[in-house]
Design a protein around this motif. Sequence first.
Motif, short mmCIF file in Angstrom:
data_model
loop_
_atom_site.label_atom_id
_atom_site.label_comp_id
_atom_site.label_asym_id
_atom_site.label_seq_id
_atom_site.Cartn_x
_atom_site.Cartn_y
_atom_site.Cartn_z
N HIS A 90 0.84 -1.19 0.00
CA HIS A 90 0.00 0.00 0.00
C HIS A 90 0.89 1.25 0.00
O HIS A 90 2.11 1.16 0.11
N THR A 91 0.26 2.40 -0.09
CA THR A 91 0.97 3.68 -0.24
C THR A 91 0.62 4.62 0.89
O THR A 91 -0.52 4.64 1.35
N TYR A 92 1.61 5.42 1.34
CA TYR A 92 1.28 6.52 2.23
C TYR A 92 2.05 7.77 1.84
O TYR A 92 3.07 7.71 1.15
N LEU A 93 1.50 8.93 2.27
CA LEU A 93 2.04 10.23 1.89
C LEU A 93 2.19 11.11 3.12
O LEU A 93 1.28 11.19 3.95
N TRP A 94 3.34 11.77 3.24
CA TRP A 94 3.53 12.76 4.30
C TRP A 94 2.66 13.97 3.98
O TRP A 94 2.82 14.61 2.94
N ASP A 95 1.72 14.27 4.88
CA ASP A 95 0.69 15.27 4.59
C ASP A 95 0.95 16.56 5.38
O ASP A 95 0.22 16.89 6.31
N GLY A 96 1.97 17.31 4.98
CA GLY A 96 2.34 18.51 5.70
C GLY A 96 1.66 19.77 5.20
O GLY A 96 2.29 20.83 5.10
N VAL A 97 0.37 19.67 4.85
CA VAL A 97 -0.34 20.82 4.28
C VAL A 97 -1.07 21.64 5.33
O VAL A 97 -1.60 22.70 5.02
N GLY A 98 -1.13 21.14 6.59
CA GLY A 98 -1.83 21.87 7.63
C GLY A 98 -3.30 22.02 7.31
O GLY A 98 -4.01 21.05 7.06
N GLY A 99 -3.76 23.27 7.26
CA GLY A 99 -5.16 23.54 6.94
C GLY A 99 -5.33 24.24 5.62
O GLY A 99 -6.36 24.86 5.37
#
Length: 390
Positions: A90-99
């Motif tokens: 499976h895949t995962y992504l670092w989600d550093g977008v905040g709001g």
Amino acid sequence: MNKHKLRALILMVGAIFMAFFMVNVTSQASTSRDQGVDWSKFQSNSGVFGYSTDKFVFSQAGGFYGGTNIPQTTYASQVASAQQAGKRVHTYLWDGVGGNMTNAKAMMAYYLPRVRTPKGSIVALDYEDGASNSVSANTDVILAQMKLIKDAGYTPMLYSGKAYLNAHVNTSLIVKAYGNCLWLAEYPDYLVRTKPNYNYFPSMDGVAIFQFTSMYKAGGLDGNVDLTGITKSGYTKASKAKAQANVKQAQAVKKATFKVVKYNQRGVFYPNQALAVRYTDSDKVRQVATYYNGESVIYNAVIIEHDYVWARYTRSNGLYGFIKLGVTNGHDYGKRVTGQLVSHTYYTVKSGDSWWSIAQRNDLSLTTLASQNGKTIYTTIYPGQRLVVR
């Protein structure tokens, strides 16, 4: 009520709660309890497995860091390595977008076409840093991203720690929308642990995967347990059959789309109508090709080049362009087409050229030169670029 009775009552209530909690965890765990690992660039190109009994792998495709998308160069090879080893990957992504909704959507637009795991597999958001001060903004961003993941044909999940989520995200809205979709980390210590300790289970609604250690083996490696069977997403017979059906449906749509416009006959094409090509050569080929959404256009020429059919069109705003209709050979498309029905003269842009100088050299107006190349006079041109001048 005396102290002894009160103490006995408290102990009984506590025992009932723990029994209920453990039954809940056990009932979830009975669905799977498969264990697996997750990888980033620190696990090298081939990844690092924990034990032969591991069933699944999460590989990081990249993420949004410091205002930009940064892919992980190890992702493709890790996915291939896990697949070769027979693991569900499976895949995962670092989600550093905040709001920030704009960054969130741009991130998904960048990464979703680059996912290399099967349709139906998990694409998880690793949301553990950079949250804004607005819980609602953070939550809205995550919900929007998870919808984009689902719309792209994957299974959305959200990874983080319990404390971080409680501080920055309304997880009840996430769980309401996507059910058991949380992948939570909670470690009792930093000793090597090969099995989860459910006394340290992060008790929240909607937990599907429990990351129980970062010391799955000596040297360090994250260990995870699947509580609900979610890591089988994309890998069951039903999901494979559905994927194959979707491919066949897409192929059927592709073969049935475009139907009748004659060569050199002007005719208006609108979205959802079919377009095909009848050629003037002896092969009498009928062309079937991919559907393109768009505004109304007038097709006034057909070009056959390198076994592809190109239609030159005039858009309703007056600009010209070319659309590739598809291959002209193979059993689905009839006989191979030969010949060149419409020919063009091309000019290769050189250093120092401009729209004006090229137009003057070829006795064209600026707007005619630009429009017949599907551009405007304000579009930048570059050395080496080919332009149609006749």
